[in-house]
Motif scaffolding. Structure first.
Motif, PDB file in Angstrom:
ATOM      1  N   PHE A  28       0.784  -1.214  -0.156  1.00 25.50           N
ATOM      2  CA  PHE A  28       0.075   0.019   0.128  1.00 25.50           C
ATOM      3  C   PHE A  28       0.931   1.313   0.014  1.00 25.50           C
ATOM      4  O   PHE A  28       1.961   1.403   0.736  1.00 25.50           O
ATOM      5  CB  PHE A  28      -0.951  -0.033   1.221  1.00 25.50           C
ATOM      6  N   VAL A  29       0.411   2.194  -0.784  1.00 30.65           N
ATOM      7  CA  VAL A  29       1.017   3.529  -0.746  1.00 30.65           C
ATOM      8  C   VAL A  29       0.160   4.378  -0.015  1.00 30.65           C
ATOM      9  O   VAL A  29      -0.810   4.939  -0.322  1.00 30.65           O
ATOM     10  CB  VAL A  29       1.267   3.906  -2.240  1.00 30.65           C
ATOM     11  N   ILE A  30       0.395   5.017   1.291  1.00 34.52           N
ATOM     12  CA  ILE A  30      -0.506   5.740   2.112  1.00 34.52           C
ATOM     13  C   ILE A  30      -0.165   7.035   1.804  1.00 34.52           C
ATOM     14  O   ILE A  30       1.049   7.617   1.868  1.00 34.52           O
ATOM     15  CB  ILE A  30       0.124   5.244   3.421  1.00 34.52           C
ATOM     16  N   THR A  64      -9.591   5.475  -0.621  1.00 34.19           N
ATOM     17  CA  THR A  64      -9.479   4.139  -0.227  1.00 34.19           C
ATOM     18  C   THR A  64      -9.126   3.965   1.128  1.00 34.19           C
ATOM     19  O   THR A  64      -8.299   4.978   1.789  1.00 34.19           O
ATOM     20  CB  THR A  64      -8.402   3.259  -0.901  1.00 34.19           C
ATOM     21  N   LEU A  65      -9.671   3.417   2.149  1.00 37.07           N
ATOM     22  CA  LEU A  65      -9.748   3.523   3.456  1.00 37.07           C
ATOM     23  C   LEU A  65      -8.806   1.990   3.675  1.00 37.07           C
ATOM     24  O   LEU A  65      -9.366   0.895   3.545  1.00 37.07           O
ATOM     25  CB  LEU A  65     -11.002   3.447   4.302  1.00 37.07           C
ATOM     26  N   VAL A  66      -7.720   2.095   4.145  1.00 38.84           N
ATOM     27  CA  VAL A  66      -6.836   0.800   4.704  1.00 38.84           C
ATOM     28  C   VAL A  66      -7.017   0.735   6.194  1.00 38.84           C
ATOM     29  O   VAL A  66      -6.579   1.466   6.676  1.00 38.84           O
ATOM     30  CB  VAL A  66      -5.356   0.963   3.893  1.00 38.84           C
ATOM     31  N   VAL A  67      -7.146  -0.574   6.447  1.00 36.06           N
ATOM     32  CA  VAL A  67      -6.808  -1.001   7.842  1.00 36.06           C
ATOM     33  C   VAL A  67      -6.314  -2.395   8.083  1.00 36.06           C
ATOM     34  O   VAL A  67      -6.296  -3.208   6.956  1.00 36.06           O
ATOM     35  CB  VAL A  67      -8.324  -1.029   8.582  1.00 36.06           C
ATOM     36  N   ARG A  68      -5.436  -2.554   9.068  1.00 32.42           N
ATOM     37  CA  ARG A  68      -4.978  -3.951   9.251  1.00 32.42           C
ATOM     38  C   ARG A  68      -5.781  -4.845   9.006  1.00 32.42           C
ATOM     39  O   ARG A  68      -5.552  -5.920   8.530  1.00 32.42           O
ATOM     40  CB  ARG A  68      -4.458  -3.881  10.743  1.00 32.42           C
ATOM     41  N   ARG A  95     -10.022  -1.619   2.546  1.00 36.72           N
ATOM     42  CA  ARG A  95      -9.153  -2.903   2.141  1.00 36.72           C
ATOM     43  C   ARG A  95      -8.503  -3.214   3.368  1.00 36.72           C
ATOM     44  O   ARG A  95      -8.329  -2.389   4.272  1.00 36.72           O
ATOM     45  CB  ARG A  95      -8.174  -2.335   1.104  1.00 36.72           C
ATOM     46  N   THR A  96      -8.267  -4.392   3.460  1.00 39.20           N
ATOM     47  CA  THR A  96      -7.342  -4.757   4.629  1.00 39.20           C
ATOM     48  C   THR A  96      -5.995  -5.148   4.531  1.00 39.20           C
ATOM     49  O   THR A  96      -5.580  -5.797   3.419  1.00 39.20           O
ATOM     50  CB  THR A  96      -8.084  -6.125   5.478  1.00 39.20           C
ATOM     51  N   ILE A  98      -4.279  -7.514   6.093  1.00 45.76           N
ATOM     52  CA  ILE A  98      -4.291  -8.913   6.441  1.00 45.76           C
ATOM     53  C   ILE A  98      -5.221  -9.565   5.383  1.00 45.76           C
ATOM     54  O   ILE A  98      -6.466  -9.224   5.131  1.00 45.76           O
ATOM     55  CB  ILE A  98      -4.812  -9.266   7.801  1.00 45.76           C
ATOM     56  N   HIS A  99      -4.690 -10.597   4.650  1.00 44.81           N
ATOM     57  CA  HIS A  99      -5.426 -11.409   3.739  1.00 44.81           C
ATOM     58  C   HIS A  99      -5.896 -10.498   2.524  1.00 44.81           C
ATOM     59  O   HIS A  99      -6.556 -10.952   1.566  1.00 44.81           O
ATOM     60  CB  HIS A  99      -6.811 -12.041   4.414  1.00 44.81           C
ATOM     61  N   GLY A 100      -5.612  -9.141   2.500  1.00 49.40           N
ATOM     62  CA  GLY A 100      -5.867  -8.369   1.167  1.00 49.40           C
ATOM     63  C   GLY A 100      -7.474  -8.202   0.799  1.00 49.40           C
ATOM     64  O   GLY A 100      -7.777  -8.312  -0.333  1.00 49.40           O
ATOM     65  N   MET A 101      -8.369  -8.450   2.049  1.00 49.78           N
ATOM     66  CA  MET A 101      -9.832  -8.004   1.657  1.00 49.78           C
ATOM     67  C   MET A 101     -10.128  -6.616   1.203  1.00 49.78           C
ATOM     68  O   MET A 101      -9.456  -5.861   1.406  1.00 49.78           O
ATOM     69  CB  MET A 101     -10.567  -8.494   2.912  1.00 49.78           C
ATOM     70  N   THR A 102     -11.056  -6.970   0.003  1.00 50.21           N
ATOM     71  CA  THR A 102     -11.564  -5.729  -0.539  1.00 50.21           C
ATOM     72  C   THR A 102     -13.112  -5.556  -0.589  1.00 50.21           C
ATOM     73  O   THR A 102     -13.742  -6.504  -0.898  1.00 50.21           O
ATOM     74  CB  THR A 102     -11.161  -5.401  -1.775  1.00 50.21           C
ATOM     75  N   PHE A 103     -13.507  -4.415   0.102  1.00 49.38           N
ATOM     76  CA  PHE A 103     -15.143  -4.155   0.382  1.00 49.38           C
ATOM     77  C   PHE A 103     -15.350  -2.869  -0.637  1.00 49.38           C
ATOM     78  O   PHE A 103     -15.176  -1.847  -0.007  1.00 49.38           O
ATOM     79  CB  PHE A 103     -15.466  -3.986   1.774  1.00 49.38           C
ATOM     80  N   ASP A 104     -16.113  -3.108  -1.605  1.00 45.02           N
ATOM     81  CA  ASP A 104     -16.224  -2.035  -2.641  1.00 45.02           C
ATOM     82  C   ASP A 104     -17.687  -1.952  -2.858  1.00 45.02           C
ATOM     83  O   ASP A 104     -18.355  -2.845  -3.387  1.00 45.02           O
ATOM     84  CB  ASP A 104     -15.344  -2.565  -3.940  1.00 45.02           C
ATOM     85  N   GLY A 105     -18.154  -0.484  -2.658  1.00 43.19           N
ATOM     86  CA  GLY A 105     -19.595  -0.519  -2.837  1.00 43.19           C
ATOM     87  C   GLY A 105     -20.141  -0.377  -4.271  1.00 43.19           C
ATOM     88  O   GLY A 105     -21.198  -0.173  -4.501  1.00 43.19           O
TER      89      GLY A 105
END
Length: 213
Positions: A28-30, A64-68, A95-96, A98-105
């Motif tokens: 991730f580029v924050i 994009t909101l990134v969380v652990r 996006r997370t 851990i495990h690279g989950m993505t939740f896109d509306g």
């Protein structure tokens, strides 16, 4: 469009730098970091945290909101799922690390929406279950130490080679499926000590309590 990393640390064993490094190592580029420290994930909602409230004002469509992990965004199943849905409704992708989950509306296909929503519900429920299990392990450890102290206050066993903060960091890394060797390198403990904590976290917590940690 920005990528915002939100971090929460609820124990002395968790650090802001550790979570930022994890995100960067995941690719991730924050653009901006928002962090709450010392806020309990079980007792405090995202909207009740100072910087958690700020997220709702800061994030816009396309961001994009990134969380652990999803547990950073709430104290329980309902809080986690409601907050992620609120961000998705405003066009924010969650996006997370851990495990690279993505939740896109923005997903329009009903089948993909169903898969996304089912995954969100499962992960939110898993986060609450893990938090409750950790809290219960700590409670059992404290009670065990108290009972042991009542029977013989002079005997406390061997003093642990780890602190409460180090123990909490081991438990945090175990939740993210980190291997014992990596945990040992990150905490300065031996692999054998990490394995002992892994096999009996209640006993490890009790030993710390018995020694006043």
């Amino acid at each position: 469009m920005r990528t915002v990393l939100y971090m929460r640390t609820s124990t002395r064993g968790q650090t802001i730098d550790h979570q930022l490094t994890q995100a960067q190592q995941a690719g991730f580029v924050i653009d901006e970091v928002v962090a709450d420290a010392g806020e309990s994930g079980i007792s405090t909602t995202l909207a009740e945290r100072p910087q958690g409230r700020r997220l709702f004002d800061l994030l816009r469509e396309g961001d994009t909101l990134v969380v652990r992990w999803v547990d950073r965004l709430g104290r329980n199943y309902r809080d986690v799922s409601d907050n992620i849905r609120a961000f998705m409704d405003r066009g924010v992708v969650v996006r997370t690390v851990i495990h690279g989950m993505t939740f896109d509306g923005s997903i329009k296909d009903p089948m993909l929406q169903a898969v996304r929503d089912a995954l969100l519900g499962f992960m939110a429920a898993l986060s609450q279950a893990q938090a409750e299990a950790t809290k219960e392990a700590q409670r059992v450890g404290i009670e065990h130490a108290k009972k042991a102290g009542e029977g013989d206050r002079k005997y406390r066993g061997r003093k642990p080679s780890y602190s409460r903060g180090t123990f909490n960091k081991v438990m945090e890394m175990l939740e993210s499926k980190t291997g014992p060797t990596v945990i040992a390198n990150a905490t300065g403990l031996t692999v054998q000590t990490v394995l002992r904590i892994t096999r009996n976290p209640e006993g490890a917590a009790a030993a710390l309590t018995a020694w006043g940690e």
